[in-house]
Structures are given as structure tokens and as C-alpha cells.
Motif scaffolding. Structure first.
Motif, PDB file in Angstrom:
ATOM      1  N   HIS A  93       0.852  -1.184   0.000  1.00 15.34           N
ATOM      2  CA  HIS A  93       0.000   0.000   0.000  1.00 15.34           C
ATOM      3  C   HIS A  93       0.898   1.249   0.000  1.00 15.34           C
ATOM      4  N   GLY A 147      -6.931   9.923   0.199  1.00 14.32           N
ATOM      5  CA  GLY A 147      -7.343  10.800   1.307  1.00 14.32           C
ATOM      6  C   GLY A 147      -8.111  12.022   0.863  1.00 14.32           C
ATOM      7  N   GLY A 202     -10.994   4.224   1.633  1.00 15.18           N
ATOM      8  CA  GLY A 202     -10.360   4.502   2.925  1.00 15.18           C
ATOM      9  C   GLY A 202     -11.233   5.417   3.764  1.00 15.18           C
ATOM     10  N   HIS A 203     -11.002   6.729   3.668  1.00 16.46           N
ATOM     11  CA  HIS A 203     -11.621   7.678   4.614  1.00 16.46           C
ATOM     12  C   HIS A 203     -13.133   7.808   4.504  1.00 16.46           C
TER      13      HIS A 203
HETATM   14  O1  G3P Z   1      -6.528   1.409   0.529  1.00 10.42           O
HETATM   15  C1  G3P Z   1      -7.459   2.350   0.098  1.00 10.42           C
HETATM   16  C2  G3P Z   1      -7.081   3.725   0.512  1.00 10.42           C
HETATM   17  O2  G3P Z   1      -5.717   3.989   0.339  1.00 10.42           O
HETATM   18  C3  G3P Z   1      -7.875   4.772  -0.218  1.00 10.42           C
HETATM   19  O3  G3P Z   1      -7.942   5.853   0.648  1.00 10.42           O
HETATM   20  O4  G3P Z   1      -9.116   7.682   1.767  1.00 10.42           O
HETATM   21  O5  G3P Z   1      -8.489   7.878  -0.676  1.00 10.42           O
HETATM   22  O6  G3P Z   1     -10.327   6.313   0.023  1.00 10.42           O
HETATM   23  P1  G3P Z   1      -9.036   6.999   0.421  1.00 10.42           P
END
Ligand code: G3P
Length: 220
Positions: A93, A147, A202-203
Motif C-alpha cells: 500500500h 485521502g 479509505g476515509h
Molecule cells: O486502501 C485504500 C485507501 O488507500 C484509499 O484511501 O481515503 O483515498 O479512500 P481513500
């Protein structure tokens, strides 16, 4: 795993998804109607056993090391994860990068242990190098979009198409996922239209006012 579109929910160490709150969030996720999607939750190292024990969710780790059980301080072994009911993991990751040789060794061990790896890549050149190793899942996630609220599907549709082309040419059995900024239903449908077979989120889930409602709308 079935051929349903995959929704991978990476809890990372978000405050809303860590410690005692991890199980609370997982129990909300366990209650939603899947509507033909496959869901995998990816909680932190210290909360994944409780979630695997107390919910019916498929639980993956956020990282795993290419080591057997033994004198490996601070490392994470597939054998132990499997004993805990964790049968897969992300690896490489953007927030936990490893070398190509570690990816290769981990994939080899995972094949022997029947352990599922989702190998992350943050550029097309990395996609190509990893596709050559024939992983079961390859997730394209441009780190600059992680993010944020601009999803990879809106910002880089042509790159997702290219990533799928590269992977399918080199490793037809590898399923391509994409992630970064995914935050609404349209992002999921767009990802599938572009040829991805699922998304990583993620978030947007843990930080939603109502994570259960957010996910139910996402999976409509
Ligand atoms: O592993 C998924 C993550 O890195 C994605 O993060 O917060 O952009 O959905 P986000």
C-alpha cells in the motif's frame, strides 16, 4: 472469492475505525445489504481478530510479511493470520511500501499457503512490474489522490483503462481494483465501467456521518 464486484474497506488507523470503535464500525458494515457486491474489511493489526471472531465479514490484514512462524520480531506471518481467520492481506500500500523482491517473495509464500494478496501499485510502471508477478488482485491507487475527495475515477479514468489493459495483457487472471478518493456510488459504477473489478475505500466510510447509510447508498 466469488466474481462479484469487490468493495475493500481499508480502516487504516483512522480514529473512527481504530481501537474499540473498529468492531462497532465492522458490526454496522456487517448489517448492510450487499446487493451483489463482495465486501472485505481491512482493520488494523490489533483489531482484526476481534472483528473476525465477532462478525461474519471477510477480514484482510493491511500488511503481511514473507516469513514463517519463528524468530521474526515485529513481523506478521500468514500462518498466524490464518489461525485467526484472516485469509488475505493488502501489500505494498502507498502508506506501507515494500520492495519488488519482497512482493515477489510474499506472493510466492501466499500461493503455498493459499492466502490471498491484494498487491497495491501507485503508478502504471509499478502496475506493469507487479502484473508480471501474476498476483490474484492488483489495486491501482495513485498516492497523490489518497485521502482526498477527488476520486481516481474522476481524475484519471484513462489511467484506470490503461492499468486494466496492461494487467489483462500480462496476467489475464489478475483482478484489477482501483482506489483513492472513492467517495460516492458514481465512483464505484465508473470504476466498473472502466474495467476495474472493484474499489478500495479509505476515509469515506469511517468518516461518514452515518457509515451504514453511506455504504448502503454506495451499494444501491
Ligand atoms: O486502501 C485504500 C485507501 O488507500 C484509499 O484511501 O481515503 O483515498 O479512500 P481513500
Amino acid at each position: 472469492m466469488a466474481d462479484k464486484p469487490l468493495i475493500v474497506l481499508n480502516f487504516k488507523l483512522y480514529p473512527e475505525a481504530a481501537g474499540r470503535r473498529a468492531l462497532v464500525l465492522a458490526q454496522k458494515i456487517a448489517k448492510i445489504k450487499k446487493n451483489g457486491y463482495e465486501i472485505i474489511v481491512v482493520p488494523s493489526l490489533t483489531t482484526m481478530k476481534e472483528i473476525a471472531d465477532k462478525t461474519t465479514l471477510t477480514v484482510f490484514a493491511q500488511h503481511v510479511d514473507p516469513v514463517p512462524l519463528g524468530a521474526y520480531t515485529g513481523q506478521i506471518a500468514m500462518d498466524e493470520l490464518k489461525e485467526l481467520g484472516i485469509n488475505g492481506s493488502l501489500i505494498n500500500h502507498s502508506e506501507r511500501k515494500v520492495s519488488l523482491s519482497i512482493i515477489r517473495d510474499t506472493l510466492e509464500l501466499a500461493r503455498q499457503k493459499k492466502f490471498t494478496l491484494i498487491v497495491c501499485a501507485s503508478s502504471l510502471s509499478e502496475v506493469k512490474k507487479i502484473a508480471l508477478m501474476k498476483p490474484p488482485y492488483l489495486a491501482y491507487e495513485p498516492s497523490e489522490l489518497i485521502g482526498g475527495d477527488l476520486s481516481v475515477c474522476e481524475a484519471q479514468p484513462e489511467v484506470i483503462v490503461k492499468a486494466v489493459e496492461i494487467v489483462k495483457a500480462l496476467s489475464p487472471d489478475t483482478k484489477v481494483l482501483c482506489g483513492a478518493g472513492v467517495n460516492k456510488k458514481e465512483d464505484v459504477s465508473q470504476a466498473l465501467l472502466l474495467g476495474a473489478e472493484g474499489v478500495l475505500i479509505g476515509h469515506a466510510a469511517p468518516k461518514a456521518k452515518d457509515p451504514k447509510k453511506f455504504l448502503e447508498e454506495l451499494l444501491l
